[in-house]
Write a protein that holds these residues in place. Structure first.
Motif, mmCIF file in Angstrom:
data_model
loop_
_atom_site.group_PDB
_atom_site.id
_atom_site.type_symbol
_atom_site.label_atom_id
_atom_site.label_comp_id
_atom_site.label_asym_id
_atom_site.label_seq_id
_atom_site.Cartn_x
_atom_site.Cartn_y
_atom_site.Cartn_z
ATOM 1 N N ARG A 164 0.068 -7.853 -11.350
ATOM 2 C CA ARG A 164 -1.094 -7.518 -10.984
ATOM 3 C C ARG A 164 -0.828 -6.892 -9.432
ATOM 4 N N LYS A 167 0.767 -3.510 -9.586
ATOM 5 C CA LYS A 167 0.071 -2.593 -9.998
ATOM 6 C C LYS A 167 -1.019 -1.963 -8.765
ATOM 7 N N ALA A 168 -1.575 -3.198 -8.238
ATOM 8 C CA ALA A 168 -2.602 -2.725 -7.198
ATOM 9 C C ALA A 168 -1.980 -1.824 -5.792
ATOM 10 N N ARG A 170 0.345 0.141 -6.464
ATOM 11 C CA ARG A 170 0.607 1.590 -6.935
ATOM 12 C C ARG A 170 -0.701 2.240 -7.018
ATOM 13 N N ALA A 171 -1.639 1.519 -7.059
ATOM 14 C CA ALA A 171 -3.005 2.252 -7.402
ATOM 15 C C ALA A 171 -3.228 2.474 -6.082
ATOM 16 N N ALA A 173 -1.140 3.153 -3.620
ATOM 17 C CA ALA A 173 -0.416 4.561 -3.243
ATOM 18 C C ALA A 173 -0.872 5.668 -3.593
ATOM 19 N N GLY A 180 -9.832 0.883 -4.012
ATOM 20 C CA GLY A 180 -11.084 0.177 -3.553
ATOM 21 C C GLY A 180 -12.037 -0.038 -4.397
ATOM 22 N N LEU A 182 -11.833 0.001 -7.471
ATOM 23 C CA LEU A 182 -11.284 -0.898 -8.459
ATOM 24 C C LEU A 182 -11.242 -2.387 -8.042
ATOM 25 N N GLY A 183 -11.382 -2.613 -6.859
ATOM 26 C CA GLY A 183 -11.589 -4.104 -6.283
ATOM 27 C C GLY A 183 -10.393 -4.261 -5.461
ATOM 28 N N VAL A 184 -9.484 -3.446 -5.140
ATOM 29 C CA VAL A 184 -8.328 -3.753 -4.275
ATOM 30 C C VAL A 184 -8.965 -3.714 -2.954
ATOM 31 N N ASP A 185 -8.525 -4.893 -2.230
ATOM 32 C CA ASP A 185 -8.728 -4.910 -0.722
ATOM 33 C C ASP A 185 -7.688 -4.023 -0.109
#
Ligand code: ATP
Ligand code: MG
Lengths: 294, 234
Positions: A164, A167-168, A170-171, A173, A180, A182-185
């Motif tokens: 998880r 992948k976050a 890579r997202a 990057a 952001g 998609l919920g990634v800090d």
């Protein structure tokens, strides 16, 4: 002879790859080259040297010490030199590039003050142990370096492709804004990336000590330049490019020394890189820039 | 459910939102229309936390969320499908969908993933392909499916039919109706004005950073000024 050289080349290439991965990970999320990475790597090497040669602790403990030191330096780098610039909208990302150059000069001077300019012996406890297979001699140190670098490359690939958090990363990057949404800090993700990249630099530092048996305060610069060349060669921000580029540079350098004019070692390696870039300007695994984003 | 009051957002010194106020009641579909450059995207991005407003309030379910970072706003239940879809083109279709559920920790993710793939069968055959290899319509499906996997309470859609063929446009509007029927509130920015006004209960019209007209969609559809400016003489 050929096989021995190939093993030497892959061993050296593995170290190059680990150094280059540190650059490429940070480039992926921040879009800048972390010019302080070479110096963080050098401090990792010195901490490893102090632990192994001076304190006499076992090698795995030295690795842990170097990782801890390099990771903390990465954290401080992000906290004081990079994060303050991220908060400012409109600040050119070149500002953070300059900021890392500042930190690299600071660290290099600090290393000069603390450790001096001379060479320091890096004594690996099992440096004499070797195996004979037919006419091929393999040192245990080489096998250890190869094993550790391959393990790190495999571990990083798996982490990036399966977990998880990977992948976050890579997202983040690929597109900071989308990650952001998609919920990634993304701020924390960037910090984590700088810390992970620095920790890998620390490992690479110890590996270099093991491989060459000595270190000094200039290895940050020389390794740093190779790492930079590799990520340009492999494709900026590309993880597999850094791995392949590192191995290719290690092998070509080793074979130049073995069969060609040894004095041209660095030159020929860089000529290889220039030729590849003339054919594929985006690097081996790089994506042609189409949308204005790296 | 959502109340935006006197919102002002800048790009540097350029004021892109000049005091925008809108209201989205729970369970509604609300439409926003306006010419290019009116500030529709800026409004949605500010609500979703991509841009920080310089003044005004964004109250979502009783709490002011103005200025929070986007991951916090998503965690509260507001998801944005951005203009241009923003597919992660180097990641696979499956990974894009997994990232849709990134904020969730509950046990229902796998079931939701199956449900979404049943609803968007074009995606289920392409799970291993990179997101960037999908066609425009497929990417829009993926963007909507991905946003739905976060289980939003409010879905913001920024021109979901932009550049799509008529058949695909109709499909997207069907999907919007289904999402709404399933209980999600929708705030929709559209250039397909007639269709947008048919699905929405209320419409706001924006011009140069301001709301210039608002009302129940069926009333605005008969409004001569709207007909002249946006619908042409049909
Ligand atoms: N990144 C930016 N920097 C500076 N100005 C911007 C930026 N993005 C948008 N603007 C300006 O802000 C205003 C509103 O733009 P916005 O994208 O919100 O309009 P829009 O209503 O979504 O238009 P469209 O229908 O073309 O998507 C425009 O004048 C635009 O030029
Ligand atoms: Mg727009």
């Amino acid at each position: 002879m050929f096989l021995e050289q190939a093993i030497n080349g892959i061993t050296l290439g593995g170290i190059y790859a680990i150094v280059a991965l540190g650059y490429t990970l940070v480039f992926g999320v921040l879009g800048i080259i972390n010019m302080a990475h070479g110096e963080i790597f050098m401090f990792g090497a010195f901490v490893g040297m102090l632990l192994v040669s001076k304190a006499g602790v076992p090698l795995p403990v030295a690795f842990l010490g170097a990782i801890a030191a390099a990771a903390s330096m990465g954290l401080l780098l992000d906290r004081f030199a990079l994060r303050p610039l991220r908060k400012r909208p409109g600040a050119s990302h070149l500002a953070s590039l300059i900021s890392t150059i500042g930190v690299s000069i600071l660290l290099e001077n600090a290393a000069h003050r603390i450790f001096g300019a001379g060479n320091h012996l890096f004594e690996t406890p099992f440096s004499d142990i070797r195996f004979q297979a037919g006419s091929v001699t393999v040192y245990l140190v080489q096998a250890a370096i190869l094993g550790i670098s391959l393990l790190m490359m495999a571990g990083l690939s798996l982490w990036l492709s399966r977990t998880r958090a990977g992948k976050a990363l890579r997202a983040t990057a690929e597109n900071l804004e989308t990650a952001g949404l998609l919920g990634v800090d993304t701020n924390r993700m960037i910090t984590a990336t700088v810390v992970i990249a620095s920790a890998m630099g620390g490992v690479a530092g110890v590996l270099v000590g093991m491989a060459f048996n000595f270190i000094n305060n200039r290895i940050g610069l020389s390794m740093g330049l190779k790492g930079l060349a590799i990520i340009i060669f492999g494709g900026m921000g590309s993880v597999y490019g850094a791995m392949a580029g590192g191995l290719i540079l290690g092998l070509s350098e080793t074979f130049v020394v073995a069969y060609g004019p040894a004095g041209y070692r660095d030159a020929i390696a860089f000529v290889t890189i220039i030729v590849v870039l003339l054919v594929r300007p985006q690097g081996l695994f790089g994506q042609a820039v189409s949308d204005g984003k790296p | 459910m959502l109340e935006v009051r006197d919102l002002e957002t800048y790009y540097g010194n350029i004021k892109a939102l000049k005091g925008v106020s809108i209201e989205v009641p729970e369970g509604a579909i609300v439409g926003i229309l306006g010419a290019n450059g009116a500030g529709k995207t800026t409004l949605l991005k500010t609500i979703a936390g991509v841009l920080a407003p310089r003044a005004g309030a964004i109250v979502f379910r009783g709490e002011d969320i103005a200025g929070l970072p986007s991951h916090r706003i998503l965690a509260r239940g507001v998801a944005l499908v951005p203009e241009g879809r923003a597919i992660l083109s180097r990641m696979t279709v499956r990974e894009n969908l997994e990232m849709g559920a990134f904020i969730r920790r509950d046990a229902g993710i796998a079931a939701d993933m199956e449900r979404v793939l049943r609803r968007f069968p074009v995606l289920s055959g392409r799970l291993r392909q990179p997101g960037g290899s999908l066609s425009g319509g497929e990417q829009q499906m993926l963007a909507i499916a991905r946003a739905l996997l976060s289980s939003p309470k409010l879905l913001l859609l920024d021109e979901p039919t932009l550049g799509l063929a008529p058949l695909m446009v109709a499909e997207i509007f069907d999907i919007i109706r289904e999402i709404h029927a399933a209980g999600t509130t929708v705030l929709l920015v559209e250039q397909n004005i007639r269709q947008a006004m048919k699905v929405s209960s209320r419409t706001y019209v924006m011009e140069t950073g301001k709301i210039v007209m608002e009302g129940p969609s069926k009333d605005l559809l008969r409004e001569p000024r709207i007909r002249a400016a946006y619908l042409g003489r049909e």
